[in-house]
Design an enzyme around this catalytic site. Sequence first.
Site, PDB file in Angstrom:
ATOM      1  N   HIS A  70       0.854  -1.190   0.000  1.00 33.05           N
ATOM      2  CA  HIS A  70       0.000   0.000   0.000  1.00 33.05           C
ATOM      3  C   HIS A  70       0.887   1.236   0.000  1.00 33.05           C
ATOM      4  O   HIS A  70       1.324   1.700   1.056  1.00 33.05           O
ATOM      5  CB  HIS A  70      -0.930  -0.027   1.215  1.00 33.05           C
ATOM      6  CG  HIS A  70      -1.951   1.071   1.211  1.00 33.05           C
ATOM      7  ND1 HIS A  70      -3.109   1.003   1.959  1.00 33.05           N
ATOM      8  CD2 HIS A  70      -1.995   2.276   0.570  1.00 33.05           C
ATOM      9  CE1 HIS A  70      -3.807   2.098   1.762  1.00 33.05           C
ATOM     10  NE2 HIS A  70      -3.149   2.901   0.931  1.00 33.05           N
ATOM     11  N   HIS A  96       1.411   4.794  -2.704  1.00 33.27           N
ATOM     12  CA  HIS A  96       0.960   5.496  -3.921  1.00 33.27           C
ATOM     13  C   HIS A  96       2.138   6.158  -4.618  1.00 33.27           C
ATOM     14  O   HIS A  96       2.918   6.874  -3.968  1.00 33.27           O
ATOM     15  CB  HIS A  96      -0.073   6.559  -3.551  1.00 33.27           C
ATOM     16  CG  HIS A  96      -1.304   5.985  -2.920  1.00 33.27           C
ATOM     17  ND1 HIS A  96      -2.453   5.721  -3.618  1.00 33.27           N
ATOM     18  CD2 HIS A  96      -1.560   5.590  -1.638  1.00 33.27           C
ATOM     19  CE1 HIS A  96      -3.369   5.213  -2.804  1.00 33.27           C
ATOM     20  NE2 HIS A  96      -2.842   5.125  -1.590  1.00 33.27           N
ATOM     21  N   HIS A 138      -9.651   0.995  -1.189  1.00 34.59           N
ATOM     22  CA  HIS A 138      -9.551   1.727   0.080  1.00 34.59           C
ATOM     23  C   HIS A 138     -10.937   1.731   0.722  1.00 34.59           C
ATOM     24  O   HIS A 138     -11.887   2.278   0.145  1.00 34.59           O
ATOM     25  CB  HIS A 138      -9.116   3.166  -0.170  1.00 34.59           C
ATOM     26  CG  HIS A 138      -7.656   3.348  -0.472  1.00 34.59           C
ATOM     27  ND1 HIS A 138      -7.019   2.683  -1.470  1.00 34.59           N
ATOM     28  CD2 HIS A 138      -6.719   4.142   0.124  1.00 34.59           C
ATOM     29  CE1 HIS A 138      -5.742   3.055  -1.496  1.00 34.59           C
ATOM     30  NE2 HIS A 138      -5.531   3.942  -0.537  1.00 34.59           N
ATOM     31  N   GLU A 141     -11.388   3.443   6.014  1.00 35.40           N
ATOM     32  CA  GLU A 141     -10.369   4.418   6.441  1.00 35.40           C
ATOM     33  C   GLU A 141     -11.120   5.626   7.009  1.00 35.40           C
ATOM     34  O   GLU A 141     -11.156   5.793   8.227  1.00 35.40           O
ATOM     35  CB  GLU A 141      -9.481   4.836   5.262  1.00 35.40           C
ATOM     36  CG  GLU A 141      -8.435   5.876   5.613  1.00 35.40           C
ATOM     37  CD  GLU A 141      -7.744   6.480   4.382  1.00 35.40           C
ATOM     38  OE1 GLU A 141      -8.292   6.394   3.271  1.00 35.40           O
ATOM     39  OE2 GLU A 141      -6.654   7.079   4.558  1.00 35.40           O
ATOM     40  N   ASP A 158       1.802   4.121   2.664  1.00 35.54           N
ATOM     41  CA  ASP A 158       0.774   4.929   1.984  1.00 35.54           C
ATOM     42  C   ASP A 158       1.387   5.994   1.081  1.00 35.54           C
ATOM     43  O   ASP A 158       1.498   5.780  -0.123  1.00 35.54           O
ATOM     44  CB  ASP A 158      -0.194   5.559   2.985  1.00 35.54           C
ATOM     45  CG  ASP A 158      -1.594   5.753   2.422  1.00 35.54           C
ATOM     46  OD1 ASP A 158      -1.832   5.305   1.297  1.00 35.54           O
ATOM     47  OD2 ASP A 158      -2.439   6.328   3.126  1.00 35.54           O
ATOM     48  N   ASP A 159       1.784   7.139   1.633  1.00 36.18           N
ATOM     49  CA  ASP A 159       2.250   8.271   0.816  1.00 36.18           C
ATOM     50  C   ASP A 159       3.555   8.811   1.396  1.00 36.18           C
ATOM     51  O   ASP A 159       3.590   9.933   1.939  1.00 36.18           O
ATOM     52  CB  ASP A 159       1.174   9.363   0.820  1.00 36.18           C
ATOM     53  CG  ASP A 159      -0.100   8.888   0.140  1.00 36.18           C
ATOM     54  OD1 ASP A 159      -0.100   8.787  -1.096  1.00 36.18           O
ATOM     55  OD2 ASP A 159      -1.067   8.581   0.853  1.00 36.18           O
TER      56      ASP A 159
END
Length: 359
Positions: free
Chosen positions: A27, A29, A205, A208, A287-288
């Site tokens: 996971h 991006h 997703h 969340e 994630d990011d």
Amino acid sequence: MDDGSPDRTAPPDVAALARRLPKVELHCHLEGSARPETIAELARNNGVVLPVEDPRELFEFHDLNSFIAVYEIICRSLRTAEDFRRLTYEALDDGAAAGVRYREMFFSPGFVIGMGVPIEVVWEGIVAGLREAETDLDIRCRMILDIDKPSGPAPAEALVRFAGTQDRDVLIGVGGDSTERDIDHRAFAEAFALAGRLGLRRTVHAGEDGPAENVAIALDVLGCERIDHGVRVLEDPELTARVAAAQVPLTVCPISNVVIANLCADVASHPFGALRAAGILATVNSDDPGMQGTTIADDYAQVAAGFGYDLTTMETIALDGIGASWAPADEKDALRKRFLAEFDELRSEAGLALRHEPT
Ligand code: ADE
Ligand code: ZN
């Protein structure tokens, strides 16, 4: 006397060791992995004016919606295949430095398509970046095309069709990101059914910033095999038991949930510990990382420290990432062997008992 050998009487610093474990990341991006200095440079090259000189100034979020607004601004800087090649290569370079040996990475073409960049241009750059990274770096990566849920089901189906025409070993599946607020996930049933018919893997997703019900819809209506985040499943004890029994992987991103979705004050109070205690296959991911100023190594370290896990537990979490991945069985076997050998190298360096006897 300090002769440089490990002190076998001191308790191991599990957080420091956890940083150095080999990892799988499921996971993460692409656009959210961009280095801020790269975004600033690409914006300049493409004649795009960002609202700030240094993109880091934008990276203060109070909830997921405010994060998505910044994500969109960051995407404005991306125009050419070369931009996507560079982004992909750098994302994998940073992942490899954090110990990631295998990654399944999202890309979200919806934003740039909206600015007139053809999906073929995006994909050409990503494939070039993947190839280059595979030659230079110790990391293997497959891509997942993320559908922007607020854009609705019509563009989603077009993107799924595009994904269906690509090499499945490179573009392995589809997902759906962005906010869950005011989104009915059932609207994507046809797009996800099409993905299934085309042999694409499916994740979304859910749970969340939306309720546990979205996790149930992801499983029952969208046919998802994995859930991204999914932490709010705990609000429904029956669903929690079902997700645990079926070993549906959750790709949990503890630091992101603190700094982006604002779900809890810190990683120590994150539901990750409760998810694992409920028997759920909860994995650790970043994630990011570019937009958060972190890497997955920080998530591993904070999970170890926050829940007081021992090294064996952190190693098990790393191995669970392999099990939760969509890599073919032979690749999973090779990754497991490699991880076990690397665990013992690390243990031996730290003066700890080996987990596995060398074969
Ligand atoms: N896109 C990038 N990061 C995301 C997140 N944490 N939630 C939803 N969509 C995203
Ligand atoms: Zn995400």
